[in-house]
Design a protein around this motif. Structure first.
Motif, short mmCIF file in Angstrom:
data_model
loop_
_atom_site.label_atom_id
_atom_site.label_comp_id
_atom_site.label_asym_id
_atom_site.label_seq_id
_atom_site.Cartn_x
_atom_site.Cartn_y
_atom_site.Cartn_z
N LEU B 52 19.78 -14.73 -24.10
CA LEU B 52 19.71 -15.04 -22.93
C LEU B 52 18.59 -16.19 -22.63
CD1 LEU B 52 20.16 -14.27 -19.87
CD2 LEU B 52 18.35 -12.60 -19.94
N ARG B 53 17.58 -16.16 -23.43
CA ARG B 53 16.74 -17.14 -23.45
C ARG B 53 17.27 -18.46 -23.81
NH1 ARG B 53 10.60 -15.16 -25.70
NH2 ARG B 53 10.59 -13.27 -24.26
N ALA B 54 18.00 -18.34 -24.83
CA ALA B 54 18.66 -19.58 -25.48
C ALA B 54 19.84 -20.29 -24.07
CB ALA B 54 19.68 -19.44 -26.54
N TYR B 55 20.19 -19.35 -23.45
CA TYR B 55 21.45 -19.70 -22.42
C TYR B 55 20.53 -20.32 -21.46
CZ TYR B 55 25.74 -18.98 -20.29
OH TYR B 55 26.95 -18.92 -19.54
N THR B 56 19.37 -19.98 -20.99
CA THR B 56 18.68 -20.68 -19.94
C THR B 56 17.91 -21.61 -20.46
OG1 THR B 56 16.86 -18.73 -20.24
CG2 THR B 56 18.63 -18.66 -18.62
N ARG B 57 17.65 -22.08 -21.72
CA ARG B 57 16.64 -23.08 -22.25
C ARG B 57 17.23 -24.07 -23.24
NH1 ARG B 57 11.11 -19.64 -23.25
NH2 ARG B 57 10.70 -18.86 -21.13
N LEU B 58 18.67 -24.41 -22.90
CA LEU B 58 19.24 -25.25 -24.00
C LEU B 58 18.76 -26.63 -24.05
CD1 LEU B 58 23.18 -24.67 -22.69
CD2 LEU B 58 22.10 -24.04 -25.00
N PRO B 59 18.04 -27.17 -23.00
CA PRO B 59 17.21 -28.22 -23.19
C PRO B 59 16.26 -28.17 -24.41
CG PRO B 59 17.33 -28.00 -20.85
CD PRO B 59 17.93 -26.81 -21.71
N GLU B 60 15.60 -27.20 -24.60
CA GLU B 60 14.83 -27.04 -25.73
C GLU B 60 15.23 -27.20 -26.99
OE1 GLU B 60 12.14 -23.72 -25.43
OE2 GLU B 60 12.30 -23.62 -23.07
N LEU B 61 16.56 -27.10 -27.23
CA LEU B 61 17.20 -27.25 -28.36
C LEU B 61 17.63 -28.73 -29.02
CD1 LEU B 61 19.38 -24.22 -28.09
CD2 LEU B 61 17.87 -24.29 -29.87
N HIS B 62 17.26 -29.68 -27.99
CA HIS B 62 17.27 -31.09 -28.57
C HIS B 62 16.71 -31.43 -29.82
CE1 HIS B 62 19.89 -32.79 -25.51
NE2 HIS B 62 19.14 -32.50 -24.64
N GLY B 63 17.48 -32.00 -30.99
CA GLY B 63 16.75 -32.22 -32.03
C GLY B 63 16.23 -31.40 -33.09
N LYS B 64 16.65 -29.90 -32.53
CA LYS B 64 16.24 -28.91 -33.52
C LYS B 64 17.32 -28.11 -34.19
CE LYS B 64 11.92 -28.28 -30.57
NZ LYS B 64 11.14 -27.23 -29.83
N SER B 65 16.97 -27.36 -35.08
CA SER B 65 18.07 -26.53 -35.80
C SER B 65 18.14 -25.48 -34.97
CB SER B 65 17.48 -26.02 -37.30
OG SER B 65 18.09 -24.79 -37.37
N VAL B 66 19.43 -24.90 -34.66
CA VAL B 66 19.75 -23.90 -33.63
C VAL B 66 19.32 -22.73 -34.36
CG1 VAL B 66 21.61 -22.71 -32.62
CG2 VAL B 66 21.73 -25.07 -32.66
N ARG B 67 19.62 -22.56 -35.78
CA ARG B 67 19.23 -21.52 -36.33
C ARG B 67 17.72 -21.00 -36.32
NH1 ARG B 67 19.30 -19.90 -42.64
NH2 ARG B 67 19.64 -17.90 -42.62
N GLY B 68 17.09 -22.28 -36.54
CA GLY B 68 15.36 -22.09 -36.80
C GLY B 68 15.14 -21.63 -35.33
N TRP B 69 15.66 -22.18 -34.40
CA TRP B 69 15.23 -22.20 -32.88
C TRP B 69 15.27 -20.61 -32.57
CZ3 TRP B 69 16.73 -20.51 -28.13
CH2 TRP B 69 15.99 -20.90 -27.18
N LEU B 70 16.77 -20.04 -32.90
CA LEU B 70 16.95 -18.56 -32.56
C LEU B 70 15.81 -17.71 -33.26
CD1 LEU B 70 20.77 -18.96 -32.56
CD2 LEU B 70 19.58 -18.71 -30.55
N TYR B 71 15.79 -17.94 -34.41
CA TYR B 71 14.63 -17.24 -35.32
C TYR B 71 13.36 -17.16 -34.52
CZ TYR B 71 17.73 -15.47 -39.08
OH TYR B 71 18.57 -14.94 -40.02
N ARG B 72 12.89 -18.37 -34.06
CA ARG B 72 11.54 -18.21 -33.50
C ARG B 72 11.64 -17.59 -32.18
NH1 ARG B 72 10.25 -23.91 -32.98
NH2 ARG B 72 10.83 -24.11 -30.73
N VAL B 73 12.58 -17.64 -31.37
CA VAL B 73 12.79 -16.79 -30.16
C VAL B 73 12.71 -15.41 -30.29
CG1 VAL B 73 14.16 -16.53 -28.27
CG2 VAL B 73 13.72 -18.85 -28.78
N ALA B 74 13.65 -15.21 -31.46
CA ALA B 74 13.86 -13.72 -31.90
C ALA B 74 12.42 -13.04 -32.20
CB ALA B 74 14.95 -13.50 -32.84
#
Lengths: 304, 191
Positions: B52-74
């Motif tokens: 849900l956070r990823a869905y609402t914060r897609l701009p924060e994912l610019h230039g970052k690893s999706v996997r790493g970002w998801l793990y950080r949020v999790a």
């Protein structure tokens, strides 16, 4: 264990990331030190055991908002703007003047009676839509302002409430008329987030007579089994296309430009008896204030 | 389709592309959260909140690893849950729907299967006794097999700190298992 032993190198040795010199020393030490040799064997076995635990599978489907994902401004951007406005100097005076005007207008609007018009709150717009700049209907999540209401209308017998310990007075309510629904029928789902209205420049404080903000959260329905023709609830529309209104003795309490906190959901005609439908109301983190954790409340409907 | 392509389509409003990312990562995030929290319902909440956070914060994912970002949020969600949810008894063998999560190897006989399950339970018990700050590094490395660099990104700590937390976490796990009769002697085979 005295520092001359090799315990500090166990992890790197397990991952085989010791330097050549470290590896030479570590191997020599283990040959000579039975205590470290035994300890490393156990260390190795323990990590192996952890790694051998099987993977798990997500047991329930992930609920996503029914609207498409849309880029929105992060609340951090608003915090940066606020810090900029609070810098000493001329900008501070201008910012305070603007804030005073906004605050006065806001308070004036909030003093309108509940059955008045034009008092819809734009929290969803400022918190979630700001920065789009494209003018599109860009709700990343169907949060929308509603008229304040602290409880579901009469007749909504199944209720769940979530509260946030760090935000006294803030609650997320989810309710349905019954815990059961017939296949092919239409179900009304009440969902509303209410929270104390923060005072400008003191977000954690509240006014003496605390006004409430009210927002309709995201609502999703999932089934424990696959059902054909399964669609997500829609906000405020009945089958006939009319805005659904709560059955309340107070009359048209949610009229005006605000959204009714009533979703309608069509139970698929093909749903088997006993199928459990999980209804989830979700408010994302940082809402309504930056730093707020997400809130979720859930209840179930059993198909009869 | 790789993560970046799915991410780009998600940014343009393609809900199916985001759903594909969910399908790709939900199980490994759930496994991580389950090992972190030892509670299936809490773990499922973490995964739900992460996406849900990823869905609402897609701009924060610019230039970052999706996997790493998801793990950080999790990881952040897991910390939130750990703080907010009162401890309650959990049955680590069953998920919300009553399915067995950690199935024994069917090739083993009844006694070996029982021993395997007891050892798996002992490992989970030992893991949950490791303080959260060290457990996070331990789970990301030894459950989810992230590299030191990926753990560094997920936990927002230097790689050197990852190494030291991992060493301490593994040492605590080993010490905790040493107290278990099942692990008093070096192990043989998988648990």
């Amino acid at each position: 264990m005295p520092p001359r032993h090799a315990e500090d190198l166990f992890s790197s040795a397990y991952d085989d990331t010791l330097s050549y010199a470290q590896q030479q020393w570590f191997s020599k030490h283990l040959r000579e030190c039975a205590e470290c040799r035994q300890a490393f064997e156990h260390f190795h076995s323990s990590v192996d055991a952890l790694r051998a635990l099987p993977s798990a599978h997500m047991p329930i489907p992930v609920h996503l908002p029914s609207s498409p994902p849309v880029a929105v401004e992060h609340p951090l951007a608003r915090l940066r703007l606020r810090r900029f406005l609070l810098r000493p100097g001329l900008a501070t005076g201008v910012a305070f003047a603007a804030a005073a005007v906004i605050l006065a207008v806001t308070l004036t609007h909030q003093s309108v009676p509940l059955n008045g018009t034009g008092a819809s709150k734009s929290v969803a717009g400022t918190a979630l839509h700001a920065g789009n700049g494209n003018g599109a209907a860009a709700s990343n999540c169907p949060l929308s302002a509603s008229r304040a209401s602290e409880a579901p209308p009469q007749g909504f017998g199944q209720r769940r409430t979530a509260t946030e310990a760090g935000r006294p007075g803030q609650q997320l309510v989810l309710a349905t008329v019954s815990a059961q629904a017939a296949a092919g029928s239409q179900v009304q789902i009440y969902a509303l987030l209410t929270a104390p209205q923060p005072v400008a420049e003191a977000p954690s404080a509240t006014l003496g007579l605390t006004p409430l903000t009210a927002d309709v959260p995201c609502v999703a329905v999932a089934s424990t089994s696959r059902i054909a023709g399964f669609t997500q609830p829609t906000l405020g529309r009945s089958q006939a296309g009319a805005v659904a209104q709560p059955q309340s003795a107070t009359g048209n309490k949610f009229a005006g430009s605000s959204s009714s906190p009533i979703y309608t959901f069509d139970v698929p005609a093909g749903a088997a008896m006993g199928t459990v439908l999980r209804i989830t109301a979700t408010v994302p983190a940082d809402y309504p204030q930056p730093g707020d954790p997400s809130m979720t409340v859930e209840l179930t409907l059993t198909v009869t | 389709m790789d993560d970046e392509a799915l991410l780009e389509r998600s940014r343009r409003g393609d809900r199916d592309a985001f759903a594909a990312l969910v399908n790709r990562y939900q199980d490994e995030l759930y496994t991580m959260a389950l090992r972190m929290l030892a509670n299936p319902a809490d773990a499922a909440d973490v995964v739900q909140e992460t996406f849900l956070r990823a869905y609402t914060r897609l701009p924060e994912l610019h230039g970052k690893s999706v996997r790493g970002w998801l793990y950080r949020v999790a990881i952040n969600c897991s910390h939130d849950v750990q703080r907010r949810v009162a401890r309650r008894p959990a049955d680590p063998l069953e998920d919300e729907t009553g399915k067995i999560v950690d199935l024994p190897d069917p090739a083993l006989g009844p006694e070996a299967s029982a021993l395997q399950r007891e050892r798996a339970a002992a490992v989970r018990d030992a893991l949950i006794r490791v303080p959260l700050v060290f457990r996070a590094a331990l789970v990301l490395r030894d459950v989810n097999e992230l590299s030191y660099e990926e753990i560094s990104e997920a936990l927002r700590i230097p790689v050197g700190t990852v190494r030291s937390r991992l060493n301490r976490g593994r040492t605590m796990l080993s010490a905790s298992l040493r107290a278990s009769a099942l692990f008093a002697t070096p192990l043989e085979g998988n648990v």
